[in-house]
Design an enzyme around this catalytic site. Structure first.
Site, PDB file in Angstrom:
ATOM      1  CB  VAL A  12      -1.011  -0.022   1.222  1.00 17.55           C
ATOM      2  CG1 VAL A  12      -1.718   1.359   1.183  1.00 17.55           C
ATOM      3  CG2 VAL A  12      -1.815  -1.253   1.090  1.00 17.55           C
ATOM      4  CB  VAL A  17       9.427   4.225   1.224  1.00 18.84           C
ATOM      5  CG1 VAL A  17       9.473   2.711   1.804  1.00 18.84           C
ATOM      6  CG2 VAL A  17      10.253   5.040   1.657  1.00 18.84           C
ATOM      7  CB  ALA A  19       9.316   2.862  -6.174  1.00 24.42           C
ATOM      8  NE  ARG A  48      -1.456   9.378  -1.195  1.00 19.12           N
ATOM      9  CZ  ARG A  48      -2.166   9.330  -0.129  1.00 19.12           C
ATOM     10  NH1 ARG A  48      -3.311   9.419  -0.051  1.00 19.12           N
ATOM     11  NH2 ARG A  48      -1.240   9.400   0.954  1.00 19.12           N
ATOM     12  CE  LYS A 108       8.010  10.776  10.083  1.00 17.38           C
ATOM     13  NZ  LYS A 108       7.942  10.052   8.637  1.00 17.38           N
ATOM     14  CB  ILE A 139      19.232   3.105  12.173  1.00 15.48           C
ATOM     15  CG1 ILE A 139      20.095   4.251  11.115  1.00 15.48           C
ATOM     16  CG2 ILE A 139      19.941   2.854  13.515  1.00 15.48           C
ATOM     17  CD1 ILE A 139      20.265   5.618  11.993  1.00 15.48           C
ATOM     18  CD  GLU A 193       9.201  16.142   1.385  1.00 11.21           C
ATOM     19  OE1 GLU A 193       8.610  16.381   0.480  1.00 11.21           O
ATOM     20  OE2 GLU A 193       9.745  14.918   1.610  1.00 11.21           O
ATOM     21  CE  LYS A 208      11.332   9.740  11.997  1.00 15.66           C
ATOM     22  NZ  LYS A 208      12.604  10.387  11.035  1.00 15.66           N
ATOM     23  N   GLY A 305      15.261   7.979   2.796  1.00 15.86           N
ATOM     24  CA  GLY A 305      15.479   7.335   1.451  1.00 15.86           C
ATOM     25  C   GLY A 305      14.767   6.264   1.218  1.00 15.86           C
TER      26      GLY A 305
END
Length: 429
Positions: A12, A17, A19, A48, A108, A139, A193, A208, A305
């Site tokens: 979903v 990410v 892709a 979407r 998150k 990480i 962004e 987070k 990333g």
């Protein structure tokens, strides 16, 4: 289930990410099958808007715009949610859990906002809910907190968990640039962004921090209980002042045990240049954990990333697949401690304060009296300039944050203080 029978995966979200997850599922199919115990096969990809996606090496017939229908299909065993946001992500995840599918999410905001509801739904359905990718990208920090350190007592978690703000502060430190100039560079390079509010105002880091604290202290920490400050007020002068003290400025997520409860907060702070987190530059993330038996642990790597985050997603996916094959479940929510979350005012911290003052007799005494009146002692005082350009730079000893804030407010009202030009917390050392 025969050994060759695949586990069906619904994906979903298909941004950077999603892709990467789809591509790695195809490219690493044999290795993932060997590690999971069954082949992992894409059942569909919810997006979407229906449009050609040549960067995703799958048949176009797998794409759909109906995410709930996709995750509710009876043949779906595992669901990966990487669409982000609260809704419709929450409805999609709940539908997947109700359908008996284990869920891996990188969301998150959703886990910080409504993690307890999702954990309860997963437990009721007898399936897994994993979200390693929700904090610090590639990480591995959530699984160590939830599993590796479950036999220990974690005292403190201190982290740089937002790459955009760390890049901005790194550039300010390296070049002497102001916040606006460093933000422009981050935007040009794709680290920020078009609307950087979630990053620079600390919302991303706060979500987070709530997740980290909940796992570290076996306590449900709601997002609204996290004290949050961003970096928009950090100036080049603040960074220079930190350097003069042998420190660097970082946006920190801090969760720690205090007075029978926990304190969870996000704010910029000056930390010693010798601290391991001080050497974390550019868009990298790092989390520093202090535990009773394990001592000090450091987790470092790329915090965002497509491929780094997909790595964490696939790690969770393989774990959930193994459990599916073995007919078992991984650890669920652990909130038995139910510790109270202390307000920021009760948290003990230290302040760095810079004052523009009149350079005349009695100024320092009046400033010291303001601190003393709130029970705050001063560790160091430095005066810069003279006459109309006099600046007092003070660093306090530890005190409740409420007392420190009240002191700053009184300083703003003193006739001899022309301006409180900088206030920043000091951590460590």
């Amino acid at each position: 289930m025969p050994d060759h029978e695949p586990l069906r995966v619904a994906l979903v979200g298909c941004g950077s990410v999603g892709a990467s997850v789809a591509r790695l599922l195809v490219e690493s199919a044999d290795d993932l099958a060997a590690r999971a115990g069954r082949p992992l096969e894409l059942a569909g990809i919810a997006v979407r808007r229906q449009r050609p996606r040549p960067e995703v090496p799958v048949d176009a017939s797998l794409f759909t715009t109906d995410a709930v229908e996709l995750v509710s299909r009876p043949e779906v065993d595992l669901v990966v949610e990487v669409m982000g946001g609260i809704e419709p992500a929450r409805s999609v995840v709940l539908a997947a859990l109700k359908n008996g599918a284990s869920v891996v999410t990188a969301n998150k905001a959703l886990m910080a906002e409504d993690g307890s509801t999702l954990h309860a739904a997963a437990e009721a359905a007898g399936v897994d809910l994993y979200y390693e990718a929700a904090v610090a990208g590639a990480i591995p920090i959530l699984r160590p907190l939830r599993e590796s350190l479950v036999g220990d007592r974690v005292q403190r978690v201190l982290g740089i968990v937002n790459g955009t703000t760390n890049f901005i502060l790194s550039k300010m430190s390296e070049s002497g640039a102001g916040f606006a100039e460093a933000l422009d560079e981050a935007t040009e390079l794709g680290y920020a962004e078009a609307d950087p509010t979630a990053d620079v105002e600390g919302f991303d880091a706060a979500a987070k921090a709530a997740i980290l604290a909940s796992l570290a202290f076996h306590t449900r920490v709601p997002l609204g209980a996290v004290h949050r400050e961003g970096i928009t007020e950090v100036t080049a002068a603040d960074v220079a002042s930190a350097r003069a003290m042998g420190r660097v400025v970082k946006l920190l997520a801090i969760a720690e045990r205090v007075d029978g409860g926990v304190s969870v907060r996000v704010h910029p702070a000056m930390i010693p240049a010798a601290h391991p987190l001080a050497s974390v530059h550019d868009a990298f993330n790092a989390v520093f954990v202090q535990a009773d038996a394990a001592g000090e642990l450091m987790f470092y790597g790329r915090g965002a990333g497509g491929d780094p985050t997909a790595s964490a997603v696939l790690g969770d996916l393989v774990a959930a697949a193994r459990h599916r094959v073995g007919g078992v479940n991984g650890p669920g929510e652990s909130a038995y401690a139910d510790l109270p979350v202390r307000p920021m005012g009760e948290t003990t911290t230290r302040y760095h304060v810079s004052l523009d003052v009149d350079d005349r007799p009695g100024v320092l005494a009046a400033v010291a009296q303001a601190f003393a009146g709130h029970g705050v002692s001063i560790q160091t005082v430095r005066q810069e300039g003279h006459a109309d350009d006099a600046v007092l730079v003070l660093v306090t000893h530890s005190a409740p944050d409420a007392a420190l804030a009240a002191t700053v407010q009184e300083l703003r009202e003193l006739e001899i203080v022309r301006d409180v030009s900088s206030v920043m917390r000091v951590e460590g050392g």
